[in-house]
Design a protein around this motif. Sequence first.
Motif, mmCIF file in Angstrom:
data_model
loop_
_atom_site.group_PDB
_atom_site.id
_atom_site.type_symbol
_atom_site.label_atom_id
_atom_site.label_comp_id
_atom_site.label_asym_id
_atom_site.label_seq_id
_atom_site.Cartn_x
_atom_site.Cartn_y
_atom_site.Cartn_z
ATOM 1 N N PHE A 79 0.836 -1.202 0.000
ATOM 2 C CA PHE A 79 0.000 0.000 0.000
ATOM 3 C C PHE A 79 0.872 1.254 0.000
ATOM 4 O O PHE A 79 0.634 2.185 -0.784
ATOM 5 C CB PHE A 79 -0.944 0.031 1.207
ATOM 6 C CG PHE A 79 -1.701 1.318 1.323
ATOM 7 C CD1 PHE A 79 -2.844 1.531 0.571
ATOM 8 C CD2 PHE A 79 -1.249 2.353 2.136
ATOM 9 C CE1 PHE A 79 -3.527 2.737 0.645
ATOM 10 C CE2 PHE A 79 -1.917 3.557 2.216
ATOM 11 C CZ PHE A 79 -3.067 3.743 1.467
ATOM 12 N N LEU A 80 1.870 1.291 0.869
ATOM 13 C CA LEU A 80 2.718 2.482 0.966
ATOM 14 C C LEU A 80 3.479 2.754 -0.328
ATOM 15 O O LEU A 80 3.565 3.901 -0.772
ATOM 16 C CB LEU A 80 3.689 2.343 2.146
ATOM 17 C CG LEU A 80 3.050 2.384 3.529
ATOM 18 C CD1 LEU A 80 4.072 2.028 4.608
ATOM 19 C CD2 LEU A 80 2.424 3.740 3.805
ATOM 20 N N LYS A 110 -10.244 -0.839 8.002
ATOM 21 C CA LYS A 110 -11.118 -0.090 8.914
ATOM 22 C C LYS A 110 -12.170 0.617 8.070
ATOM 23 O O LYS A 110 -11.843 1.319 7.107
ATOM 24 C CB LYS A 110 -10.314 0.957 9.698
ATOM 25 C CG LYS A 110 -9.209 0.383 10.553
ATOM 26 C CD LYS A 110 -9.738 0.069 11.906
ATOM 27 C CE LYS A 110 -8.587 -0.306 12.823
ATOM 28 N NZ LYS A 110 -9.021 -0.590 14.143
ATOM 29 N N LEU A 111 -13.422 0.474 8.446
ATOM 30 C CA LEU A 111 -14.526 1.039 7.669
ATOM 31 C C LEU A 111 -14.368 2.547 7.474
ATOM 32 O O LEU A 111 -14.549 3.051 6.367
ATOM 33 C CB LEU A 111 -15.867 0.720 8.344
ATOM 34 C CG LEU A 111 -17.110 1.207 7.600
ATOM 35 C CD1 LEU A 111 -17.203 0.570 6.220
ATOM 36 C CD2 LEU A 111 -18.355 0.925 8.416
ATOM 37 N N CYS A 162 -1.434 6.976 4.296
ATOM 38 C CA CYS A 162 -0.038 6.538 4.392
ATOM 39 C C CYS A 162 0.499 6.759 5.803
ATOM 40 O O CYS A 162 1.186 5.882 6.356
ATOM 41 C CB CYS A 162 0.829 7.273 3.372
ATOM 42 S SG CYS A 162 0.567 6.764 1.671
ATOM 43 N N VAL A 163 0.192 7.898 6.367
ATOM 44 C CA VAL A 163 0.644 8.188 7.735
ATOM 45 C C VAL A 163 0.031 7.198 8.718
ATOM 46 O O VAL A 163 0.717 6.656 9.591
ATOM 47 C CB VAL A 163 0.304 9.650 8.124
ATOM 48 C CG1 VAL A 163 0.525 9.896 9.611
ATOM 49 C CG2 VAL A 163 1.129 10.626 7.290
ATOM 50 N N VAL A 164 -1.259 6.923 8.574
ATOM 51 C CA VAL A 164 -1.944 5.991 9.471
ATOM 52 C C VAL A 164 -1.357 4.583 9.342
ATOM 53 O O VAL A 164 -1.122 3.902 10.344
ATOM 54 C CB VAL A 164 -3.463 6.004 9.191
ATOM 55 C CG1 VAL A 164 -4.181 4.919 9.954
ATOM 56 C CG2 VAL A 164 -4.052 7.358 9.538
ATOM 57 N N VAL A 165 -1.092 4.139 8.122
ATOM 58 C CA VAL A 165 -0.496 2.819 7.913
ATOM 59 C C VAL A 165 0.919 2.796 8.493
ATOM 60 O O VAL A 165 1.316 1.804 9.129
ATOM 61 C CB VAL A 165 -0.514 2.428 6.418
ATOM 62 C CG1 VAL A 165 0.324 1.180 6.157
ATOM 63 C CG2 VAL A 165 -1.946 2.207 5.944
ATOM 64 N N ALA A 166 1.680 3.869 8.331
ATOM 65 C CA ALA A 166 3.029 3.935 8.905
ATOM 66 C C ALA A 166 2.970 3.854 10.434
ATOM 67 O O ALA A 166 3.800 3.174 11.056
ATOM 68 C CB ALA A 166 3.733 5.214 8.459
ATOM 69 N N ILE A 167 1.998 4.510 11.028
ATOM 70 C CA ILE A 167 1.821 4.414 12.485
ATOM 71 C C ILE A 167 1.494 2.976 12.877
ATOM 72 O O ILE A 167 2.018 2.460 13.877
ATOM 73 C CB ILE A 167 0.738 5.407 12.967
ATOM 74 C CG1 ILE A 167 1.248 6.838 12.829
ATOM 75 C CG2 ILE A 167 0.319 5.117 14.400
ATOM 76 C CD1 ILE A 167 0.188 7.908 13.012
#
Length: 181
Positions: A79-80, A110-111, A162-167
């Motif tokens: 994804f990233l 996440k919905l 991207c930020v949320v997935v990185a977190i």
Amino acid sequence: MNVPLYLATPSGWRYFWTFNSDRGADLGSIWYVLKLGGLELSVGAVGALSFGIFGALCAAIAALCLLAPERPRVGQVAFLVVAAFLLVNKVYSPQYALWLLPLLLLARPKLRDVVTYTVAELAYFAAIWGHLAGTLVPGGGGPDRVYWLAVMLRAGVTLWLCVVVAIDVLSPGDDPLRGVV
């Protein structure tokens, strides 16, 4: 992977690469919005910036993977990387949403996030056709800033995801898919 295609049709294989390297800022990209706003970069500059920023983003993703407390899931990394490519590419076609959606579902099912992404993509989809039809131009003339806003909204939502997935990568204990067999 490219060798069989090249051997089957070398001119067809080269055409794709030549077309894309000679292509300037085009619909849906941040570069196109900058061009519409008056900051026109040469084809070479857009290509070099796009390629350079993508390379830097891939290096940052690699560093993120190496610094993660646990090895990230393939869906998160994919994804990233694809999101980074789409954010800085010279063109963004509406169908590119189909590249990212399955990866988003694998990276962060996440919905709220899927709905936010879908709304941003639908806004962009409507705006691109309005832009092409000329129906977004204000009554007194001028640039169709609704289109600009839709491009920036789409890019902003992708960046936020991207930020949320990185977190999530840095906090694997909160990952809803980790440990699911």
